[in-house]
Design a protein around this motif. Structure first.
Motif, PDB file in Angstrom:
ATOM      1  N   ALA A  25       0.417  -1.346  -0.368  1.00  0.00           N
ATOM      2  CA  ALA A  25      -0.052   0.251   0.061  1.00  0.00           C
ATOM      3  C   ALA A  25       1.052   1.494  -0.497  1.00  0.00           C
ATOM      4  N   ASP A  33      -5.826   1.056   4.057  1.00  0.00           N
ATOM      5  CA  ASP A  33      -7.250   0.784   3.502  1.00  0.00           C
ATOM      6  C   ASP A  33      -8.004   1.648   2.209  1.00  0.00           C
ATOM      7  N   ILE A  34      -6.545   2.284   1.871  1.00  0.00           N
ATOM      8  CA  ILE A  34      -7.381   2.249   0.390  1.00  0.00           C
ATOM      9  C   ILE A  34      -7.191   0.819  -0.917  1.00  0.00           C
ATOM     10  N   PRO A  35      -7.476   0.469  -2.087  1.00  0.00           N
ATOM     11  CA  PRO A  35      -7.308  -0.803  -2.441  1.00  0.00           C
ATOM     12  C   PRO A  35      -6.023  -1.240  -2.624  1.00  0.00           C
ATOM     13  N   LEU A  40      -8.284  -4.947   0.404  1.00  0.00           N
ATOM     14  CA  LEU A  40      -7.244  -3.812   1.297  1.00  0.00           C
ATOM     15  C   LEU A  40      -6.655  -4.109   2.743  1.00  0.00           C
ATOM     16  N   TYR A  41      -6.386  -3.279   3.318  1.00  0.00           N
ATOM     17  CA  TYR A  41      -5.816  -3.925   4.669  1.00  0.00           C
ATOM     18  C   TYR A  41      -6.718  -2.117   5.660  1.00  0.00           C
ATOM     19  N   LYS A  42      -7.233  -3.030   6.478  1.00  0.00           N
ATOM     20  CA  LYS A  42      -8.170  -1.758   6.739  1.00  0.00           C
ATOM     21  C   LYS A  42      -8.292  -1.681   8.852  1.00  0.00           C
ATOM     22  N   ASP A  70      -9.490  -7.484   4.439  1.00  0.00           N
ATOM     23  CA  ASP A  70     -10.464  -7.084   4.230  1.00  0.00           C
ATOM     24  C   ASP A  70     -11.553  -8.788   4.059  1.00  0.00           C
ATOM     25  N   SER A 313     -13.662  -1.658  -3.348  1.00  0.00           N
ATOM     26  CA  SER A 313     -13.544  -1.349  -1.856  1.00  0.00           C
ATOM     27  C   SER A 313     -15.143  -0.739  -2.101  1.00  0.00           C
TER      28      SER A 313
END
Length: 547
Positions: A25, A33-35, A40-42, A70, A313
């Protein structure tokens, strides 16, 4: 439509994906937290409740998981969902990771070309400032430096617009549009009929010229697996390092031979060449956009409106803008780590560009250099940066390996070793004192140039250690932390040089540069303080942000 991938393997634990997704990312130029190409990794709910933007598992050595992959985008349940669009097998030729090496390196070569041109344009024009002032009958010292440094103001605000647009429309479209606009604004600079027109187009030139620096790391991350990414990133990163130093060297002789307008014509010609290569050879590499277009095509062909990309997302465009603009600003204003570290690098960067915008006047007036040879005086700074880069590449890794050998948990503060930050911080004021007083006393011209080499060593050492510290301290939101740093740094780089020539007129070269040296001494403790107290500040509830 869904096809099993590496991260669909049920044997994968969430922690197996955690660090690679955070790294990817950041390299793609956005927060986790953005594709990304892997989804995703939120932040988890617990993390949001705590209001932390960092990653305690790497920041403090604790074994706490504060973020989660996600599940909708990552877990094998998607394999049974016929409406999820994914790659057609692990060898799908549409996946940029499966492209041939020739095609990958063709894209990287085109990218490296345009990444060299835009930083080149930031300083190539500097040796022509006296001729510009004469052409437009301007005498203001402030305007003389502003016409060069205003380019950096574009570098400050361009990424805040370009980055979120690329998430929505893809990288290639932004490259091509910005390349065309860069050529247009560069020619407009060359054809400017008055000073205000030149300043305005220089600003716009900087805004669109920030495109390859904003998106380049992401393009390489799209194409290369981690084990092959280092070499490509090194080639791409040479542009921002070499360009600002090589620019005045070429520009000095070109100004002497053809006049200042030909600096812009040459930049436009070079940019046109690499833009044409980009248009012909480069292809879209951002997986969420590629799969989004595939899903749209399949919806049209099949009539099934429920088809969606596995990397979609569902984040609305407004949310992209909010995260890209509000979050970095919030971190800059309310996080003491981001603010003071960004202030440190911004002052250093501003001093560097103050030298860049005034060095022409110093060596032409005090050493009677011609417009051609004055460009060679910028080489000292470049040599200093290269020396610092060599030391950093070897010594910084030793610190990490030493900690790993001890079995001790890695902390962001390990990125601020005293044996690098202290000498690096001291080098810049030493260089400023040497440069200022040797030029003031008319010592041999090599002495002030050696002084600028010390400035280059100090600047690069401090900037690189601080940037890696910010990435490690704000892992989940590393891109926003770096965006905050870049915005403030570019603003200082654009505005601080405005005081340069006026300061030299009032104080002289000796005391003028000594004033900058004293400022450099005053900020030396900043990385030292965070080396000692950084962990306490990061983990204190008082300084946690809801991001």
């Amino acid at each position: 439509m869904a096809t099993p991938g590496a991260f669909n393997d049920p044997s994968y634990h969430i922690d197996d994906l955690k660090e690679p997704k955070l790294e990817l990312a950041y390299e793609e130029g956005h927060d986790a937290d953005i594709p990304s190409n892997l989804g995703l990794y939120k932040p988890s709910n617990a993390d949001l409740e705590k209001g932390t933007g960092s990653h305690p598992s790497t920041a403090s050595g604790e074994d706490t998981v504060v973020a989660e992959v996600d599940t909708e985008a990552q877990h094998p349940t998607d394999e049974q969902d016929p409406n999820v669009v994914w790659w057609d097998g692990p060898d799908d030729p549409q996946n940029p990771m499966n492209w041939s090496m020739a095609r990958k390196w063709g894209n990287i070569a085109a990218l490296s070309g345009i990444t060299f041109i835009t930083p080149l344009a930031s300083s190539m024009f500097a040796p022509g400032i006296p001729l510009v002032m004469s052409s437009f009958h301007e005498t203001s010292n402030t305007l003389a430096t502003f016409v060069v440094s205003v380019y950096l103001l574009g570098f400050a605000f361009g990424p805040l617009v370009i980055a979120p647009l690329s998430e929505l429309y893809g990288r290639l479209r932004l490259y091509n549009i910005c390349n065309v606009l860069f050529i247009v604004f560069t020619i407009a600079c060359a054809e400017s009929s008055n000073f205000n027109m030149l300043v305005g187009f220089r600003l716009l030139q900087g805004v669109v010229g920030s495109s390859p620096l904003t998106l380049g790391g992401g393009t390489i991350a799209d194409l290369m697996p981690p084990e092959k990414r280092g070499g490509a990133l090194a080639i791409w990163a040479m542009g921002p390092l070499v360009g600002p130093v090589a620019g005045p060297v070429v520009g000095g002789y070109l100004v002497q031979a053809k006049g200042w307008r030909w600096v812009f014509y040459l930049i436009a010609i070079l940019s046109g060449f690499f833009s044409l290569i980009t248009f012909i050879f480069m292809r879209e590499t951002y997986a969420p956009v590629i799969l989004g277009r595939k899903a749209a095509r399949l919806r049209k062909e099949t009539g099934n409106q429920d088809l969606r990309s596995k990397l979609d997302s569902g984040i609305p465009p407004k949310e992209f803008w909010r995260r890209s603009i509000i979050r970095p600003t919030k971190m800059l204003l309310f996080s003491p780590i981001v603010f003071f570290m960004s202030l440190f690098t911004s002052i250093s960067y501003g001093i560097l560009y103050l030298l860049f915008t005034t060095i022409t006047f110093v060596f032409e007036e005090h050493y009677h250099f011609s417009s051609g040879t004055v460009g060679l005086t910028y080489i000292g700074t470049g040599v200093g940066m290269i020396i610092a880069l060599g030391f950093l590449g070897t010594l910084s890794d030793r610190v990490i390996k030493k900690q790993q050998a001890k079995g001790a948990p890695l902390k962001p503060e390990h990125r601020l070793p005293m044996f690098l930050t202290v000498p690096g911080g001291v080098c810049m004021p030493i260089g400023l004192f040497m440069y200022g007083w040797s030029a003031d006393k008319h010592a041999h011209w090599i002495v002030p140039i050696i002084g600028t080499a010390f400035v280059g060593v100090g600047l690069l050492t401090c900037m690189m250690t601080i940037q890696t510290y910010l990435v490690d301290a704000f892992t989940l939101h590393a891109a926003s932390a770096m965006a905050a740093n870049t915005v403030l740094r570019s603003i200082f780089g654009g505005l601080l040089p405005l005081a340069g020539l006026s300061m030299y007129d009032k104080l002289g070269l000796g005391w003028g540069n000594s004033l900058l040296g004293f400022i450099g001494i005053a900020i030396i403790p900043v990385p030292i303080i965070f080396k000692i107290y950084g962990e306490r500040i990061r983990t204190s509830p008082r300084f946690q942000l809801k991001l």
